[in-house]
Design an enzyme around this catalytic site. Sequence first.
Site, PDB file in Angstrom:
ATOM      1  N   GLU A   7       0.845  -1.194   0.000  1.00  0.00           N
ATOM      2  CA  GLU A   7       0.000   0.000   0.000  1.00  0.00           C
ATOM      3  C   GLU A   7       0.881   1.244   0.000  1.00  0.00           C
ATOM      4  OE1 GLU A   7      -2.871   0.697   3.145  1.00  0.00           O
ATOM      5  OE2 GLU A   7      -3.816   2.284   1.954  1.00  0.00           O
TER       6      GLU A   7
ATOM      7  N   GLU B 275       4.995   4.788   3.467  1.00  0.00           N
ATOM      8  CA  GLU B 275       4.458   6.067   3.978  1.00  0.00           C
ATOM      9  C   GLU B 275       5.625   6.951   4.423  1.00  0.00           C
ATOM     10  OE1 GLU B 275       2.665   8.944   4.620  1.00  0.00           O
ATOM     11  OE2 GLU B 275       1.023   7.525   4.349  1.00  0.00           O
TER      12      GLU B 275
ATOM     13  N   ASN C 160       9.876   7.543   0.068  1.00  0.00           N
ATOM     14  CA  ASN C 160       9.165   8.032  -1.112  1.00  0.00           C
ATOM     15  C   ASN C 160       8.765   6.832  -1.987  1.00  0.00           C
ATOM     16  OD1 ASN C 160       8.273   9.756  -3.184  1.00  0.00           O
ATOM     17  ND2 ASN C 160      10.324   9.866  -4.096  1.00  0.00           N
TER      18      ASN C 160
ATOM     19  N   ASP D 257      -2.858  12.210  -2.081  1.00  0.00           N
ATOM     20  CA  ASP D 257      -3.035  13.661  -1.994  1.00  0.00           C
ATOM     21  C   ASP D 257      -3.430  14.206  -3.374  1.00  0.00           C
ATOM     22  OD1 ASP D 257      -2.186  14.012   0.808  1.00  0.00           O
ATOM     23  OD2 ASP D 257      -0.284  13.244   0.059  1.00  0.00           O
TER      24      ASP D 257
ATOM     25  N   LYS E  51      -4.793  22.214  -6.947  1.00  0.00           N
ATOM     26  CA  LYS E  51      -4.563  23.466  -7.683  1.00  0.00           C
ATOM     27  C   LYS E  51      -3.810  23.139  -8.971  1.00  0.00           C
ATOM     28  CE  LYS E  51      -4.371  26.565  -3.778  1.00  0.00           C
ATOM     29  NZ  LYS E  51      -3.482  27.085  -2.756  1.00  0.00           N
TER      30      LYS E  51
ATOM     31  N   ASP F 216     -11.516  10.588  -4.062  1.00  0.00           N
ATOM     32  CA  ASP F 216     -12.778  11.332  -4.005  1.00  0.00           C
ATOM     33  C   ASP F 216     -12.650  12.614  -4.832  1.00  0.00           C
ATOM     34  OD1 ASP F 216     -10.928  12.589  -2.365  1.00  0.00           O
ATOM     35  OD2 ASP F 216     -12.454  13.340  -0.965  1.00  0.00           O
TER      36      ASP F 216
END
Length: 241
Positions: free
Chosen positions: A70, A95, A122, A145, A149, A181
Amino acid sequence: MPEPRIFRDEPVSFVRRSGRMSEGQERAFAELATHYLLDVPRGAAETSVHPDARLDPAVEYGRSGALYVEVGSGQGHAIVSAALSRPDDDFLAVEVFRAGLARTMLDADREGARNLRLVEANAPEVLSSYLPEGAAAEVWIFFPDPWHKNKHNKRRLVRPGFGETVARALRDGGLLRLATDWEDYALQMREVLDADPLFERAFDGEWAERFVGRVMTAFEQKGIAKGRDIRDLVYRRKTRA
Ligand SMILES: C[S@@+](CC[C@H](N)C(=O)[O-])C[C@H]1O[C@@H](n2cnc3c(N)ncnc32)[C@H](O)[C@@H]1O
């Protein structure tokens, strides 16, 4: 031999959050890290992986189970739950968020999930060199994430070229599962992966069904509360020539 890719020349998909760790989080790193946290030789940066470093899953897990990875595991809810429900498989959480890693170790330890390891690094570097080629049965990326923008879109994890990075780590027929989402990111994921010659869709219709192995996290709840559609995608790595 092709030159290794220097990931630090590319924008990373995270901003490292600093801040004091709680006593419990410190304890996780002091006491639980020996079992759970992989000791990764570093490259140029704190969260990088030395290009010569390689994980040997059989040695690390003490067996040759199917490996599920994951990326951006956050607090670890999905991967701890998966590790608990599937004791014959091996799990790797990637993570960079230290408090999330601590929480994952604490939960895994409390619940008794031993078939899980964490790597503080990373993710593209883990996928492109640290994991042996073809080591992963599946790679999961849930609620990455969104970098919504326009000027930040280039920091998105799933961007042109990412397919090749994941495909290296996946075994033939292995699955890349994604959820977001953020509609614009969902569209970008689909566009990037539809165009990737190393992958094919593993769903019918516009979007995949919700992956049953995906537990509800705060990020999904927040998206639902804001009235956003949750999009799942799943792609199959094509067989190597
Ligand atoms: C929005 S959170 C989602 C967490 C979790 N998947 C969930 O659904 O609750 C995204 C996570 O990805 C991590 N992340 C972002 N880019 C990463 C990278 N390149 N390598 C490792 N982790 C990354 C962040 O630190 C953050 O914890």
